[in-house]
Motif scaffolding. Structure first.
Motif, PDB file in Angstrom:
ATOM      1  N   VAL A 195       2.779  -5.156  -6.619  1.00 56.53           N
ATOM      2  CA  VAL A 195       2.906  -3.728  -6.574  1.00 56.53           C
ATOM      3  C   VAL A 195       4.324  -3.296  -7.057  1.00 56.53           C
ATOM      4  O   VAL A 195       5.243  -3.665  -6.395  1.00 56.53           O
ATOM      5  CB  VAL A 195       2.401  -3.039  -5.391  1.00 56.53           C
TER       6      VAL A 195
ATOM      7  N   PRO B 154       4.325   1.295 -12.262  1.00 62.87           N
ATOM      8  CA  PRO B 154       3.083   1.030 -12.947  1.00 62.87           C
ATOM      9  C   PRO B 154       3.430   0.993 -14.572  1.00 62.87           C
ATOM     10  O   PRO B 154       4.238   1.922 -14.816  1.00 62.87           O
ATOM     11  CB  PRO B 154       2.285   1.904 -12.596  1.00 62.87           C
TER      12      PRO B 154
ATOM     13  N   ARG C 118       0.912  -1.286  -0.104  1.00 64.48           N
ATOM     14  CA  ARG C 118       0.096  -0.146  -0.021  1.00 64.48           C
ATOM     15  C   ARG C 118       0.985   1.123   0.103  1.00 64.48           C
ATOM     16  O   ARG C 118       0.522   2.050  -0.778  1.00 64.48           O
ATOM     17  CB  ARG C 118      -0.966  -0.296   1.228  1.00 64.48           C
TER      18      ARG C 118
ATOM     19  N   LEU D  28      -4.417   3.772  -9.464  1.00 64.28           N
ATOM     20  CA  LEU D  28      -3.554   3.628  -8.516  1.00 64.28           C
ATOM     21  C   LEU D  28      -4.246   3.786  -7.178  1.00 64.28           C
ATOM     22  O   LEU D  28      -4.060   3.151  -6.024  1.00 64.28           O
ATOM     23  CB  LEU D  28      -2.534   4.616  -8.422  1.00 64.28           C
TER      24      LEU D  28
ATOM     25  N   THR E  75       2.364   1.942  -3.605  1.00 66.92           N
ATOM     26  CA  THR E  75       1.355   2.593  -4.302  1.00 66.92           C
ATOM     27  C   THR E  75       1.001   3.794  -3.984  1.00 66.92           C
ATOM     28  O   THR E  75       0.777   4.788  -4.723  1.00 66.92           O
ATOM     29  CB  THR E  75       0.196   1.449  -4.152  1.00 66.92           C
TER      30      THR E  75
ATOM     31  N   TRP F 209       3.696   5.937  -5.663  1.00 62.10           N
ATOM     32  CA  TRP F 209       3.455   6.428  -6.898  1.00 62.10           C
ATOM     33  C   TRP F 209       2.329   7.404  -7.243  1.00 62.10           C
ATOM     34  O   TRP F 209       2.362   8.169  -7.918  1.00 62.10           O
ATOM     35  CB  TRP F 209       3.229   4.886  -7.767  1.00 62.10           C
TER      36      TRP F 209
ATOM     37  N   THR G   5      -6.090   0.544  -6.105  1.00 62.25           N
ATOM     38  CA  THR G   5      -5.493  -0.314  -5.792  1.00 62.25           C
ATOM     39  C   THR G   5      -5.069  -0.088  -4.111  1.00 62.25           C
ATOM     40  O   THR G   5      -5.007  -0.906  -3.338  1.00 62.25           O
ATOM     41  CB  THR G   5      -4.059  -0.416  -6.523  1.00 62.25           C
ATOM     42  N   ALA G   6      -4.694   1.119  -3.825  1.00 62.79           N
ATOM     43  CA  ALA G   6      -4.280   1.645  -2.556  1.00 62.79           C
ATOM     44  C   ALA G   6      -5.320   1.509  -1.382  1.00 62.79           C
ATOM     45  O   ALA G   6      -5.076   0.822  -0.436  1.00 62.79           O
ATOM     46  CB  ALA G   6      -3.489   3.027  -2.349  1.00 62.79           C
TER      47      ALA G   6
END
Length: 280
Positions: free
Chosen positions: A243, A246, A96, A218, A99, A102, A221-222
């Motif tokens: 992860v 990307p 996490r 993103l 991610t 990013w 996903t987090a």
């Protein structure tokens, strides 16, 4: 003429580098191409109210490319996990955090891109109004398609309360997309030269929508990783999560790079070629 050739060469190198996943090289070439385009626009013969917003927008586009290049040049350590069974909380938290790293860098680049899109839209707005029904209808239809694609790309099946929370975080990408769509709709109501302004505005809006889509992916996903880290692991569930940096399919990356570079170029040349009619 020479500046135009330099722009075409550097833009072509950027697209070619994106095709082979050489992301840093692609972004450096894109920054150079935008710098060349900014100089070409700034030294043109159009009115300052048209030249300077376009030139400044190209400069900010180059800055956005450099921000993204710096992000790829110094990424965090890749964190990945694969197993049959529930992952540990520490692994999920680490993924996490990666991610979110990013996502944070992407939001910075999107903020710079927002400034560029607003300036491009301002240049379109400075053109005189012209009523052409076919162009008005076409730009509105394309704007609706882009908006629908941006809305349905990542959000289909997502809870409404989660969408609202995401938009509060992803506001740079959201505003950049809104500004791009505004510029596209305005392009249908302003002077143009062989649809160059409308086509450029459409590509600028598309590039902003792609940025918003990437940021949304993103964020989701987090959020999912945070939910998993805070919930009780379920035995017997097979889960695979990875992860890292990307990426995108090579063709997708090349098309995105081409749209990002061609949009401002078409827009700038369309505005500058319509400028003599504006001053006449």
């Amino acid at each position: 003429m020479r500046l135009g050739l330099v722009y075409v060469v550097t833009a072509g190198l950027a697209v070619a580098a994106a095709t082979v996943s050489a992301t840093e090289v692609s972004l450096r070439c894109a920054a150079v191409a935008f710098g060349v385009l900014a100089w070409q626009v700034a030294t043109g013969a159009a009115a300052p109210r048209l030249r300077w917003p376009l030139a400044a927008g190209c400069v900010l586009s180059a800055a956005a490319a450099l921000v993204r290049q710096a992000t790829y040049a110094h990424p965090p350590d890749d964190v990945g996990w694969f197993a049959y069974g529930p992952p540990g909380t520490a692994a999920l938290v680490a993924m996490r955090d990666t991610t979110c790293w990013w996502l944070g860098r992407g939001l910075v680049a999107a903020g710079v891109q927002l400034g560029a899109v607003v300036l491009f839209t301002g240049a379109v707005y400075a053109l005189p109004p012209v009523h052409r029904r076919a162009r008005i209808v076409s730009t509105v239809v394309v704007a609706v398609v882009i908006a629908a694609g941006a809305g349905a790309d990542r959000w289909f099946g997502t809870e409404p309360w989660r969408v609202g929370s995401a938009l509060c975080t992803l506001w740079p990408g959201l505003l950049a997309t809104a500004a791009g769509l505004t510029g596209l709709i305005l392009a249908g109501r302003r002077a143009d030269h062989r649809w160059l302004v409308a086509a450029g505005a459409a590509l600028v809006a598309t590039a902003a929508a792609v940025t918003l889509s990437d940021l949304t992916g993103l964020w989701l996903t987090a959020w999912s990783l945070a939910d998993l880290a805070s919930s009780e692991p379920q035995a017997g569930v097979a889960l695979s999560v990875a992860v890292g940096e990307p990426g995108a399919p090579e063709l997708t990356a090349a098309l995105t790079t081409a749209a990002t570079l061609c949009g401002p170029a078409l827009l700038a040349h369309g505005v500058l070629r319509a400028a003599p009619r504006v001053e006449a």
